[in-house]
Design an enzyme around this catalytic site. Structure first.
Site, mmCIF file in Angstrom:
data_model
loop_
_atom_site.group_PDB
_atom_site.id
_atom_site.type_symbol
_atom_site.label_atom_id
_atom_site.label_comp_id
_atom_site.label_asym_id
_atom_site.label_seq_id
_atom_site.Cartn_x
_atom_site.Cartn_y
_atom_site.Cartn_z
ATOM 1 N N GLU A 174 0.836 -1.199 0.000
ATOM 2 C CA GLU A 174 0.000 0.000 0.000
ATOM 3 C C GLU A 174 0.871 1.250 0.000
ATOM 4 O O GLU A 174 1.570 1.542 0.981
ATOM 5 C CB GLU A 174 -0.926 0.025 1.215
ATOM 6 C CG GLU A 174 -1.825 1.259 1.244
ATOM 7 C CD GLU A 174 -2.739 1.314 2.441
ATOM 8 O OE1 GLU A 174 -3.381 2.369 2.635
ATOM 9 O OE2 GLU A 174 -2.816 0.313 3.186
ATOM 10 N N ASP A 204 1.028 -14.854 12.919
ATOM 11 C CA ASP A 204 -0.149 -15.445 12.299
ATOM 12 C C ASP A 204 -1.041 -14.292 11.847
ATOM 13 O O ASP A 204 -1.724 -13.667 12.659
ATOM 14 C CB ASP A 204 -0.882 -16.331 13.313
ATOM 15 C CG ASP A 204 -2.045 -17.097 12.689
ATOM 16 O OD1 ASP A 204 -2.531 -16.675 11.627
ATOM 17 O OD2 ASP A 204 -2.472 -18.108 13.277
ATOM 18 N N HIS A 260 -2.256 10.633 -0.916
ATOM 19 C CA HIS A 260 -2.399 9.416 -1.714
ATOM 20 C C HIS A 260 -2.227 9.721 -3.201
ATOM 21 O O HIS A 260 -1.674 8.913 -3.952
ATOM 22 C CB HIS A 260 -3.767 8.774 -1.450
ATOM 23 C CG HIS A 260 -3.743 7.813 -0.298
ATOM 24 N ND1 HIS A 260 -3.446 6.478 -0.464
ATOM 25 C CD2 HIS A 260 -3.949 7.993 1.027
ATOM 26 C CE1 HIS A 260 -3.491 5.876 0.706
ATOM 27 N NE2 HIS A 260 -3.790 6.768 1.632
#
Length: 394
Positions: A92, A296, A387
């Protein structure tokens, strides 16, 4: 009689050496024949497949996720004390930059105080009786025999320590929530074995149990839940900092009052949407750290919940605090010892025994850095423009 098609061929296995180069090549060829694709990047790796027994079956290669680093971040913890560079595995855009910006701001105001305030891992069996009264009486008996039950559970492990058992009665069911400390392991399998042994003793010594299940779904393993927010699963971590007004204005171009006000508005949004936590995006940093360090990753479903709180000080600065009530992490066992994962833990001096509380404090501090960065971006309307400049829309 028709001949079996290629689609009927089973995945190649070797009962004697399923991690050797020959069987791996056969599985890669099988993958290519079944998909029409080619094994290229997946088949390039530096780890020894023979060290992956217990971590993966039908091994054909690796998934390579880019890793960036953020920091250093100053942390004042009981176990993590000093400056830490943090690995973040993600695809990302802007994520690493955002966390790095938050760390810079926190450092300017002295860093982050991070504290593990609780530690528990659960298994939650359920016992079925013919009526509610017998279920109630059973719980009383469990309380009277907690000493023996603890001995039976702890005999299965040199690490697991049964701290207490919660009980919840409904209908004719008695739900018992066994709570353990599990050392440097996440401990789900460990507490499963321990609870199974304890329940075996219970079944042998108590009459009237009509049915029993080792897990009732009340431990909410790999599921977000209100009980884990209230009662803790994994490590309960709080990270906090007081951020100077002048630093917020200089680095983030936002005033503390703007962030505090937005937090109260967002609280209404949280209430209306029915979410069970008030964090902004703690799963971003937590997931990136989990992938980098061999955790995990499915535990993010629990570990992602965060409770964010802010207040303005008399001096006009911003106090910000985040509590992660169900942070499930390990520094030993599982995937933590594999190649890149071990290296990333070692980057923070968090690999091996007696390191898990240190790692938990670091994760909490990193999550706080991400929260102040995003909160500032939203409050100053920099979120979309960042962004556009650095992320997927560049």
């Amino acid at each position: 009689m028709t001949e079996p098609s290629d689609k009927d061929v089973h995945i190649p296995r070797d009962a004697h050496d399923d991690y050797g180069p020959d069987i791996i090549k056969k599985r890669q060829a099988y993958f290519e024949s079944q998909t029409g694709g080619r094994i290229d990047h997946v088949g390039k790796y530096s780890i020894d497949p023979n060290e992956l027994k217990g971590n993966i079956e039908h091994f054909i290669g690796v998934a390579q996720v880019p890793i960036g680093i953020a920091g250093p971040l100053k942390i004042d913890g009981e176990y993590a004390n000093g400056e830490f560079v943090v690995p973040l595995a993600t695809t990302e855009g802007t994520l690493v930059a955002s966390y790095n910006r938050g760390m810079k701001l926190l450092n300017m105001s002295g860093g982050v105080k991070s504290t593990v305030v609780d530690d528990a891992m659960q298994r939650a069996p359920v016992f079925v009786f013919s009526d509610a009264r017998k279920a109630r009486d059973f719980v009383a008996w469990v309380k009277e025999n907690i000493g023996v039950i603890r001995e039976e559970a702890e005999a299965t492990s040199s690490v697991a320590k049964l701290t207490y058992i919660d009980h919840y009665l409904s209908n004719k069911f008695a739900f018992l929530r066994f709570n353990y400390r599990t050392g440097d392991a996440a401990g789900q399998n460990m507490v499963g074995r321990a609870t199974f042994a304890a329940c075996g003793w219970i079944l042998d010594h108590y009459e009237g149990i009509e049915n029993f299940y080792l897990e009732s779904n009340f431990a909410t393993d790999k599921k977000a839940s209100q009980i884990n927010i209230m009662r803790t699963r994994g490590k309960r971590v709080t990270a906090e900092a007081t951020i100077k007004r002048e630093h917020l204005l200089k680095v983030m171009r936002v005033d503390p009052k703007q962030i505090d006000y937005h937090g109260r508005v967002a609280g209404v949004g949280s209430f209306l949407s029915g979410v069970n936590n008030t964090g902004l995006h703690s799963p971003n940093g937590i997931t990136a750290m989990f992938i980098a360090t061999g955790q995990d990753v499915a535990n993010v479903s629990e570990s992602s919940a965060a409770i964010l709180y802010s207040e303005l000080t008399d001096e006009g600065d911003l106090y910000l605090s985040i509590t992660i009530p169900s942070l499930i992490v390990a520094t030993y066992g599982g995937g933590t010892g594999i190649g890149t994962q071990r290296e990333c833990l070692e980057l923070m001096d968090c690999y091996g025994r007696d390191r898990v509380l240190k790692f938990a404090e670091i994760v909490g501090a990193v999550a706080l850095a991400g929260e102040i960065s995003l909160a500032s971006a939203i409050s100053s309307s920099d979120w979309v423009s960042s962004h556009e400049q650095y992320g997927r829309n560049r």
